[in-house]
Enzyme design. Structure first.
Site, PDB file in Angstrom:
ATOM      1  N   ASP A 318      38.468  43.666  37.549  1.00  0.00           N
ATOM      2  CA  ASP A 318      38.525  42.557  36.604  1.00  0.00           C
ATOM      3  C   ASP A 318      37.121  42.063  36.288  1.00  0.00           C
ATOM      4  OD1 ASP A 318      41.198  42.691  36.441  1.00  0.00           O
ATOM      5  OD2 ASP A 318      41.624  40.910  37.661  1.00  0.00           O
ATOM      6  N   TYR A 387      38.387  46.498  49.695  1.00  0.00           N
ATOM      7  CA  TYR A 387      38.020  45.251  49.024  1.00  0.00           C
ATOM      8  C   TYR A 387      37.562  44.223  50.039  1.00  0.00           C
ATOM      9  CZ  TYR A 387      40.811  47.082  45.163  1.00  0.00           C
ATOM     10  OH  TYR A 387      41.319  47.846  44.162  1.00  0.00           O
ATOM     11  N   TYR A 445      47.528  45.540  43.468  1.00  0.00           N
ATOM     12  CA  TYR A 445      46.838  44.437  42.840  1.00  0.00           C
ATOM     13  C   TYR A 445      46.538  43.379  43.895  1.00  0.00           C
ATOM     14  CZ  TYR A 445      45.335  41.535  38.979  1.00  0.00           C
ATOM     15  OH  TYR A 445      44.580  40.786  38.125  1.00  0.00           O
TER      16      TYR A 445
END
Ligand SMILES: [Zn+2]
Length: 488
Positions: A318, A387, A445
């Site tokens: 994003d 992440y 996600y």
């Protein structure tokens, strides 16, 4: 007999068939007469050779006969051949050179190509009329079949070969480089739109069906062949087309276009700042925000003198997510490049140049083969990503967080049905903030997993902790894919 004066063409014809001397004698005058007739209307020697079905030797002999008035005549005043419109003439080097120059302009450095030539259809009509006309004057000539001299194919083959010769390029029907050339003769326009409406065709049912045909340019070749073979000479005469005369100007190069195969540049990128999109975000045609692709792709598009590009990465983050670690694999497809390759040095220079912008950095940029692209697509679905997230927690429950998350650490417990979280680690910063490090299968996600997406994703970090959570900052640490393929 031996004392009779003979033209080289007749002589050759005699030599060709010594056993049938008598037959040749009667045939000889008509060939010479036909050559003279055709030359009289400015037909070029190449068209004469095709039209009279001369063999190689006869055709060569034909060129040896130079008409007296031709010797002193400068080339530019020479009338244009009424059949091939000057496309077929061996002497017409300017046309070939002009075409070769245009091809060079749009496609430099090619080694093979296929050529698609579009020619004025007038050539087909003219070829048929003039063949009929010259045969009407000499009963000895054999009536031809359309295949005997398919002019369009002959001219196409001839021009393609000459252009390639001049460029030192191999003509190959399987080449990925495809050149399309359009030659027109605008001056002729709708000159030949009359046959189906002519008196001699009034009772011809096939011609009647063609009555609604549009402009000549849209007629099919079989229709043109049919109409000009069937129409009566009187009708052609009435239209001043028996035979058609030389046009004042020859063919015009209307368009030369090249379609060359795409080139692929592979590499990885890091995004060290938030507020940068993966590909340009256009709002009403305007781009308001920096994008990763805009930082790199235009430089390559320019270097390859291409018309466009496509940017493709293995997944995307994003706008507010950074891409750290070894970076995200991507490739750029350079569409329709004029330049087919770049040296490693040039690529390195472009890489250095695009890396002037500190927030997005590119590395391992290199040209790869199209056959390697599947790896990036495959990787997008199968490879894992790591992440790091800074998470806000409303009320951190008084629990042993490490113990609570232990089942998820090694991916033993399934967080979602498709087992998308492989590992999960949390570090408490203070009562409201925790730092999460998690590895997932591509496609998970992360933001949804953290705050539960209004309880649609369960379990989520929110349900595990039993309180409201939100993701504040997110970074991608690794995208696990060996890319570019040759880089290890
Ligand atoms: Zn010609």
């Amino acid at each position: 007999m031996a004392d009779e004066p003979q033209s080289p063409v007749s002589k050759k014809m005699k030599l060709d068939c010594p056993d049938e001397a008598t037959a040749t004698v009667t045939e000889t005058p008509s060939i010479d007469a036909s050559v003279a007739e055709l030359r009289g209307i400015s037909t070029c020697d190449d068209c004469i050779a095709v039209l009279l079905q001369l063999d190689q030797e006869q055709a060569t002999a034909l060129k040896e006969i130079v008409q007296p008035e031709e010797q002193s005549e400068p080339t530019y005043t020479k009338p244009i051949c009424p059949i091939c419109l000057g496309t077929f003439t061996h002497g017409n080097t300017p046309l070939i050179e002009a075409l070769a120059d245009k091809v060079k302009e749009v496609a430099s450095g090619i080694t093979t190509c296929q050529i698609h030539l579009s020619l004025p259809k007038h050539i087909t009509a003219r070829q048929i009329i003039i063949s009929r006309w010259v045969r009407s004057k000499s009963a000895c000539l054999v009536p031809p079949t359309p295949e005997d001299f398919d002019y369009l194919t002959r001219v196409r083959d001839y021009l393609s070969q000459r252009i390639c010769q001049l460029l030192g390029v191999t003509l190959d029907t399987k080449s990925e480089v495809s050149i399309s050339i359009i030659l027109t003769c605008p001056q002729l326009g709708r000159q030949f739109e009359f046959p189906h409406k002519s008196p001699s065709m009034q009772k011809n049912p096939q011609a009647k069906r063609m009555f609604k045909m549009g402009p000549f340019n849209s007629w099919s070749i079989p229709n043109i062949q049919y109409l000009f073979t069937e129409i009566a000479p009187e009708d052609l005469q009435a239209q001043k087309c028996w035979p058609p005369n030389s046009p004042q100007t020859g063919v015009k190069v209307e368009q030369v276009k090249v379609k060359s195969p795409s080139v692929f540049i592979a590499g990885r990128y890091n995004k060290y700042a938030r507020g940068i999109t993966n590909t340009p975000l256009h709002i009403k045609g305007k781009s308001f925000i920096t994008s990763v692709s805009e930082q790199v792709a235009p430089a390559f598009e320019k270097a390859f003198e291409a018309t466009d590009h496509k940017f493709c990465s293995s997944g995307r983050e994003d706008v507010d997510v950074r891409m750290l670690g070894s970076g995200r694999p991507f490739y750029i497809e350079i569409l329709n490049p004029k330049v087919t390759s770049l040296s490693a040095d040039t690529i390195q220079n472009i890489q250095d140049e695009v890396n002037q912008y500190p927030h997005v950095q590119f590395h391992h940029l290199q040209i790869i083969d199209k056959s390697e692209l599947y790896r990036i697509k495959e990787g997008e679905e199968q490879k894992s990503k790591t992440y790091c997230a800074l998470v806000w927690v409303k009320d951190l429950p008084n629990i042993d967080l490490a113990e609570k998350l232990k089942p998820y650490e090694a991916g033993r417990a399934h967080l979602t049905r498709s087992k998308r979280v492989l590992s999960l680690k949390a570090e408490i910063i203070d009562t409201h903030f925790i730092q999460l490090t998690l590895a997932t299968v591509a496609g998970t996600y992360i933001k949804e997993f953290v705050h539960g997406d209004c309880a649609r994703t369960t379990p989520s970090l929110a349900t595990i902790l039993g309180c409201t959570t939100d993701i504040l900052l997110l970074d991608v640490l690794t995208v696990d894919l060996e890319w570019p393929p040759s880089h290890h």
